[in-house]
Write a protein that holds these residues in place. Structure first.
Motif, PDB file in Angstrom:
ATOM      1  N   ALA A  49     -13.023 -22.898 -12.669  1.00 52.11           N
ATOM      2  CA  ALA A  49     -12.027 -22.104 -13.385  1.00 52.11           C
ATOM      3  C   ALA A  49     -11.557 -20.915 -12.554  1.00 52.11           C
ATOM      4  N   VAL A 115      -5.517 -20.561 -17.864  1.00 49.78           N
ATOM      5  CA  VAL A 115      -6.923 -20.920 -17.670  1.00 49.78           C
ATOM      6  C   VAL A 115      -7.591 -21.304 -18.989  1.00 49.78           C
ATOM      7  N   PHE A 119      -9.174 -24.967 -19.471  1.00 56.81           N
ATOM      8  CA  PHE A 119     -10.621 -25.024 -19.691  1.00 56.81           C
ATOM      9  C   PHE A 119     -10.902 -24.707 -21.167  1.00 56.81           C
ATOM     10  N   THR A 123     -14.713 -19.933 -21.171  1.00 54.89           N
ATOM     11  CA  THR A 123     -14.714 -20.085 -19.721  1.00 54.89           C
ATOM     12  C   THR A 123     -13.702 -19.143 -19.079  1.00 54.89           C
ATOM     13  N   ALA A 124     -12.550 -18.969 -19.709  1.00 52.20           N
ATOM     14  CA  ALA A 124     -11.529 -18.062 -19.179  1.00 52.20           C
ATOM     15  C   ALA A 124     -12.045 -16.625 -19.147  1.00 52.20           C
TER      16      ALA A 124
END
Length: 306
Positions: A49, A115, A119, A123-124
């Motif tokens: 990521a 992002v 994802f 996660t971002a």
């Protein structure tokens, strides 16, 4: 009318600038690659990521400003490459956060999914945090004395914190749906957009041994182009489509967000962008030809309108 010599000189200057810019961008990509972990290292999803965010396109304006400022003062090129990479990490981190549903809630960045869309939100958030912390690890590798490294870290931290990006984003969120005046709008964007641009220019200078007069002039230059960048962005948001912008066009109006266009008007905003470019050039009056790249970058910011 320009004579032939003037035209040739201008064309030669533009070729020199284009060559310098491409060389600087190539070195930046190499530096970012060297500073970031491989996508296969655990936790692989986080590293993937981070790399998706960093290598997903973008103008790389801030590292170029860092390099151009350093060139104007004779700084070491490797130091400028390292510092530029750190500044870009903080910028990319801010974009990852800015796109989140709790912020601007945008699904598109640089012409591809944001992002948190590619994802997920968790996660971002972690990728943004990883980039922010990696930026300061990167500065520790700058080939300059430790005391000057500390000054670079302080400059970048101030630009990213409550007096800069974070504070500007808070003002932006507070302004949604509100009617604000030009002074408040200026303050909001001096923090949200301008702070990191000013930091990039100052940090490039700090890789050399600038005088107080040098720093003051460069701060005035950076303040002008920081606002010019935002003014032009606001104009493009209402005059270009999403495919051209690489992000969702018209979203500011959709979200009832105050912008230079909504507060000031379209034509006055265009005039303001040109005025700010003139102010940026005036701030560099005491510099010689080594500041040519700074002048060219200022022109590029405003020339996005054409």
């Amino acid at each position: 009318m320009q004579n032939v010599h003037d035209v040739l000189t201008t064309e030669e200057g533009q070729r020199a600038f284009a060559h310098w810019r491409l060389a600087g961008l190539d070195r930046l990509e190499c530096e970012l690659e060297a500073q970031l972990s491989c996508a296969l290292m655990p936790p692989a999803r986080l590293h993937e990521a981070v790399r998706y965010a960093v290598f997903g396109g973008g103008k790389r304006l801030r590292p170029l400003l860092c390099q151009a400022s350093g060139v104007a003062l004779g700084a070491d090129r490797q130091a400028l490459d390292t510092v530029g990479a750190a500044v870009e990490m903080v910028h990319i981190s801010s974009l990852v956060y800015d796109d989140l549903p709790a912020m601007d809630d945008d699904s598109l960045r640089h012409g591809r999914p944001s992002v948190h869309i590619q994802f997920d939100e968790a996660t971002a958030i972690l990728a943004g945090s990883a980039l922010l912390t990696q930026a300061f690890m990167t500065l520790r590798h700058t080939p300059i004395p430790p005391a000057r490294q500390a000054l670079l870290m302080e400059t970048l931290a101030r630009a990213a914190g409550p007096d800069g990006l974070c504070g500007g984003q808070m003002l932006d969120l507070d302004s949604l749906g509100s009617v604000i005046g030009l002074p408040v709008l200026n303050l909001m964007y001096q923090m949200k957009t301008g702070a990191l641009i000013r930091a990039a220019v100052r940090m490039g200078a700090l890789c050399a041994e600038p005088s107080d007069a040098d720093l003051e002039a460069l701060d005035r230059y950076a303040t002008a182009i920081g606002l010019a960048f935002q003014v032009v962005d606001d104009i493009l948001d209402v005059t270009q489509d999403s495919a051209t912008l690489g992000k969702t066009a018209g979203k500011d109006a959709q979200d009832h967000k105050p912008t230079y266009v909504s507060v000031f008007g379209l034509d006055p905003s265009r005039r303001l962008a040109r005025l700010l470019n003139e102010q940026a050039h005036a701030a560099l009056a005491g510099f010689d030809a080594r500041a040519t790249y700074l002048r060219e970058l200022a022109d590029q910011i405003v020339n996005r309108l054409h």
